[in-house]
Design a protein around this motif. Structure first.
Motif, mmCIF file in Angstrom:
data_model
loop_
_atom_site.group_PDB
_atom_site.id
_atom_site.type_symbol
_atom_site.label_atom_id
_atom_site.label_comp_id
_atom_site.label_asym_id
_atom_site.label_seq_id
_atom_site.Cartn_x
_atom_site.Cartn_y
_atom_site.Cartn_z
ATOM 1 N N UNK A 80 1.078 -1.115 0.274
ATOM 2 C CA UNK A 80 0.136 -0.511 -0.128
ATOM 3 C C UNK A 80 0.674 1.521 0.214
ATOM 4 N N UNK A 81 2.202 1.151 -0.253
ATOM 5 C CA UNK A 81 3.334 2.385 -0.444
ATOM 6 C C UNK A 81 2.842 2.995 -1.629
ATOM 7 N N UNK A 82 2.665 4.644 -1.325
ATOM 8 C CA UNK A 82 1.774 5.172 -2.504
ATOM 9 C C UNK A 82 3.600 5.422 -3.317
ATOM 10 N N UNK A 83 3.483 6.338 -4.357
ATOM 11 C CA UNK A 83 4.990 7.396 -4.581
ATOM 12 C C UNK A 83 5.068 8.843 -3.719
ATOM 13 N N UNK A 84 3.983 9.334 -2.991
ATOM 14 C CA UNK A 84 3.986 9.975 -2.818
ATOM 15 C C UNK A 84 4.777 9.750 -1.146
ATOM 16 N N UNK A 85 4.789 8.329 -0.995
ATOM 17 C CA UNK A 85 5.360 8.158 0.792
ATOM 18 C C UNK A 85 6.858 8.210 0.834
ATOM 19 N N UNK A 86 7.285 8.462 -0.748
ATOM 20 C CA UNK A 86 8.574 7.824 -0.806
ATOM 21 C C UNK A 86 9.382 9.296 -1.586
#
Length: 328
Positions: A80-86
């Motif tokens: 569930x990790x999103x690009x914005x989380x990185x």
């Protein structure tokens, strides 16, 4: 490009020895891992680490970043990790009715992506784009990543349920792939002694080098001399992986579906230069290329289903490739 002077080489050797000492004070064994990390840093690349849990990958990355006074961040990859989380995102402030940019954890000198194959393809793509372009774009604004910048991505080979396999084009962007082994009985006993004595309660180390020193090491590696014969040696190796049937025994050639791209040849050049400096030399020897052969090629060779079924190791194929080339 200016030649590498004895003074520069002596300074580089001093910096490397200090970093190795700091690393050894907290991490037992893993000398091969340390060498791969140093080569990756000096070559301005990224490294893919494969191992079962518990082999000090996170500790090694944290200690190395502390030793050179670099910022460090760790991202636990999940489906569930999103690009914005990185990379980061824009946050709305209702008090001022404005957006502010919040940079993500990728904006650090050393970034550990734990179990990268657990994140979705979209998130993997966003991270690998940052690795390649060394910048992120948030809300139409480009943010440069810090320099030096190193990504350490890990994979667990024994727990593949619910994972997203990295495409070959993305694997190719890693300079090296290091496969970690379990410590020897002697090293494991030494680790337990340190834990019993309380020596490993604090994993941080005092800086023994600076970011300027890291940039200096990179410039030293860039100036290591590479003879024309070494360049031809690398090109011949990479070309054999692309046409194995013309050079390798038939029983080995049938295991190779696709060979290395030009990035493989570039990786050999960069890694061999860094390896030469690590060994205190201002020039590249054939053994520098041989010494990084597995790390450079094992993730760039695509093996056939027959090879996978027969449990043929990519390292065995790499050894066969090198055996078919005359050493200059």
């Amino acid at each position: 490009m200016s030649q590498l002077s004895p003074h520069d080489l002596e300074r580089a050797t001093t910096i490397i020895a200090a970093v190795e000492g700091a690393f050894a004070s907290k991490v037992v064994g893993q000398r091969t891992l340390l060498r791969s990390l140093l080569i990756t840093v000096m070559a301005r690349g990224h490294v893919l680490l494969e191992s079962v849990p518990g082999l000090a990958k996170t500790l090694s990355a944290s200690v190395l970043s502390s030793a050179v006074a670099a910022s460090f961040s760790r991202v636990q990859c999940t489906p569930d990790l999103l690009p914005s989380d990185i990379i980061g995102t824009q946050v709305y402030d209702p008090r001022t009715a404005t957006f502010s940019t919040q940079l993500g954890p990728v904006h650090a000198h050393f970034v550990l992506l734990d179990e990268i194959n657990r994140s979705s393809a979209k998130t993997q793509s966003a991270m690998l784009e940052a690795m390649q372009e060394r910048q992120t774009t948030i809300g139409g604004v480009t943010h440069r990543l810090p320099d030096p910048f190193l990504v350490l991505a890990t994979q667990n080979p024994i727990d593949e349920e619910g994972t997203y396999v990295l495409p070959q084009a993305q694997m190719d962007r890693f300079l090296l792939k290091e496969v970690l082994r379990h410590p020897s009985p002697h090293e494991e006993a030494q680790m337990l002694r340190r834990i019993a004595d309380g020596a490993l309660r604090d994993s941080s180390v005092d800086p023994v080098a600076s970011l300027d020193d890291v940039v200096f090491l990179q410039s030293v590696a860039d100036r290591a001399h590479v003879d024309e014969s070494i360049l031809r040696y690398v090109v011949e190796i990479v070309n054999i992986t692309r046409d194995p049937g013309a050079f390798l025994p038939a029983e080995t050639a049938r295991y190779v579906e696709h060979g290395a791209s030009p990035r493989g040849a570039i990786a050999f050049l960069q890694a061999a230069r860094a390896a030469a400096v690590l060994d205190g030399r201002d020039h590249v020897r054939p053994e520098d290329v041989v010494g990084v052969r597995h790390q450079v090629l094992r993730h760039r060779l695509v093996l056939t289903f027959e090879a996978v079924a027969a449990k043929v190791s990519p390292d065995d194929v790499v050894d066969a490739v090198f055996a078919a080339v005359r050493t200059p």
